[in-house]
Design a protein around this motif. Structure first.
Motif, PDB file in Angstrom:
ATOM      1  N   ALA A  44       9.438 -15.133 -43.912  1.00  0.00           N
ATOM      2  CA  ALA A  44      10.320 -15.973 -43.099  1.00  0.00           C
ATOM      3  C   ALA A  44      11.288 -16.758 -43.976  1.00  0.00           C
ATOM      4  O   ALA A  44      12.477 -16.884 -43.649  1.00  0.00           O
ATOM      5  CB  ALA A  44       9.495 -16.917 -42.224  1.00  0.00           C
ATOM      6  N   LEU A  45      10.799 -17.267 -45.094  1.00  0.00           N
ATOM      7  CA  LEU A  45      11.674 -18.016 -46.003  1.00  0.00           C
ATOM      8  C   LEU A  45      12.725 -17.104 -46.631  1.00  0.00           C
ATOM      9  O   LEU A  45      13.890 -17.492 -46.770  1.00  0.00           O
ATOM     10  CB  LEU A  45      10.844 -18.716 -47.077  1.00  0.00           C
ATOM     11  CG  LEU A  45       9.979 -19.875 -46.587  1.00  0.00           C
ATOM     12  CD1 LEU A  45       9.067 -20.370 -47.702  1.00  0.00           C
ATOM     13  CD2 LEU A  45      10.828 -20.998 -46.033  1.00  0.00           C
ATOM     14  N   SER A 105      15.297 -16.366 -44.003  1.00  0.00           N
ATOM     15  CA  SER A 105      16.116 -17.570 -43.799  1.00  0.00           C
ATOM     16  C   SER A 105      17.164 -17.698 -44.895  1.00  0.00           C
ATOM     17  O   SER A 105      18.323 -18.035 -44.622  1.00  0.00           O
ATOM     18  CB  SER A 105      15.241 -18.826 -43.785  1.00  0.00           C
ATOM     19  OG  SER A 105      14.342 -18.780 -42.729  1.00  0.00           O
ATOM     20  N   TYR A 146      19.964 -15.274 -44.231  1.00  0.00           N
ATOM     21  CA  TYR A 146      20.882 -15.770 -43.206  1.00  0.00           C
ATOM     22  C   TYR A 146      21.737 -16.914 -43.747  1.00  0.00           C
ATOM     23  O   TYR A 146      22.902 -17.052 -43.379  1.00  0.00           O
ATOM     24  CB  TYR A 146      20.125 -16.193 -41.947  1.00  0.00           C
ATOM     25  CG  TYR A 146      19.660 -15.007 -41.147  1.00  0.00           C
ATOM     26  CD1 TYR A 146      20.592 -14.162 -40.541  1.00  0.00           C
ATOM     27  CD2 TYR A 146      18.316 -14.711 -41.005  1.00  0.00           C
ATOM     28  CE1 TYR A 146      20.188 -13.062 -39.804  1.00  0.00           C
ATOM     29  CE2 TYR A 146      17.899 -13.614 -40.279  1.00  0.00           C
ATOM     30  CZ  TYR A 146      18.833 -12.789 -39.683  1.00  0.00           C
ATOM     31  OH  TYR A 146      18.435 -11.694 -38.966  1.00  0.00           O
ATOM     32  N   PHE A 147      21.190 -17.745 -44.629  1.00  0.00           N
ATOM     33  CA  PHE A 147      21.962 -18.800 -45.273  1.00  0.00           C
ATOM     34  C   PHE A 147      23.104 -18.184 -46.086  1.00  0.00           C
ATOM     35  O   PHE A 147      24.256 -18.632 -45.996  1.00  0.00           O
ATOM     36  CB  PHE A 147      21.045 -19.634 -46.183  1.00  0.00           C
ATOM     37  CG  PHE A 147      21.789 -20.565 -47.096  1.00  0.00           C
ATOM     38  CD1 PHE A 147      22.294 -21.771 -46.619  1.00  0.00           C
ATOM     39  CD2 PHE A 147      21.989 -20.237 -48.433  1.00  0.00           C
ATOM     40  CE1 PHE A 147      22.991 -22.627 -47.464  1.00  0.00           C
ATOM     41  CE2 PHE A 147      22.683 -21.087 -49.275  1.00  0.00           C
ATOM     42  CZ  PHE A 147      23.181 -22.282 -48.792  1.00  0.00           C
TER      43      PHE A 147
END
Length: 172
Positions: free
Chosen positions: A20-21, A24, A27-28
């Motif tokens: 998940a990190l 993320s 996406y950042f």
């Protein structure tokens, strides 16, 4: 480490959290830093989601024995697919400039206009767009970091699977 002995959920939950990190951060880079993912990047993202889902389901289920082995093996299989995809992109990134394939249509165009088998074949082959390195951290490109993480997830998932197949007295 006694938590791993008493609850397989924690091991799978940590794997899901790591995925998940990583997603993320992807996406950042896409929405905040403006780096558009290439077709192979999108395919790797799909493999990260698959590993995340397997780890999350295993964390929710809390399997023991053969169930833990099955979840670990499935996560390792998806992570190996991601490693193969990332490895292909790393290979493309290290080709001499005159050997890099030409840029092709984007993924959405291919899915809308080509038969699925042809779109998947072009997707896996990669394009010149996939050979571009837009970002580096500690000297490694996004694809190289992705490859490293997928290799880690293969080993980690196999470790979780092996722990599920051992008798409880043999675990340390």
């Amino acid at each position: 480490m006694s938590a791993f002995r008493t609850s397989p959920r924690l091991g799978f939950a940590l794997g899901a959290l790591a995925c998940a990190l990583l997603l993320s951060f992807g996406y950042f880079l896409q929405y905040v830093k403006g780096l558009e993912p290439c077709p192979l990047c999108l395919l790797q993202r799909g493999f990260f989601y698959a590993v995340l889902i397997v780890f999350a389901l295993a964390a929710l289920h809390g399997p023991r024995g053969k169930g833990r082995t099955a979840y670990g093996a499935l996560a390792a299989l998806f992570a190996a697919g991601g490693a193969a995809t990332a490895g292909r992109q790393v290979w493309l990134q290290h080709l001499p400039a005159d050997k890099v394939p030409q840029c092709g249509p984007d993924l959405f165009f291919m899915l809308e206009n080509f038969p699925l088998s042809q779109a998947l074949q072009k997707l896996v082959a990669g394009t010149g767009e996939c050979a571009v390195v837009d970002w580096r951290f500690l000297g490694l490109s996004i694809a190289e970091w992705s490859l490293a993480w997928f290799c880690f997830f293969v080993l980690y998932a196999l470790w979780l699977a092996a722990r599920g197949s051992m008798p409880s007295s043999a675990r340390t």
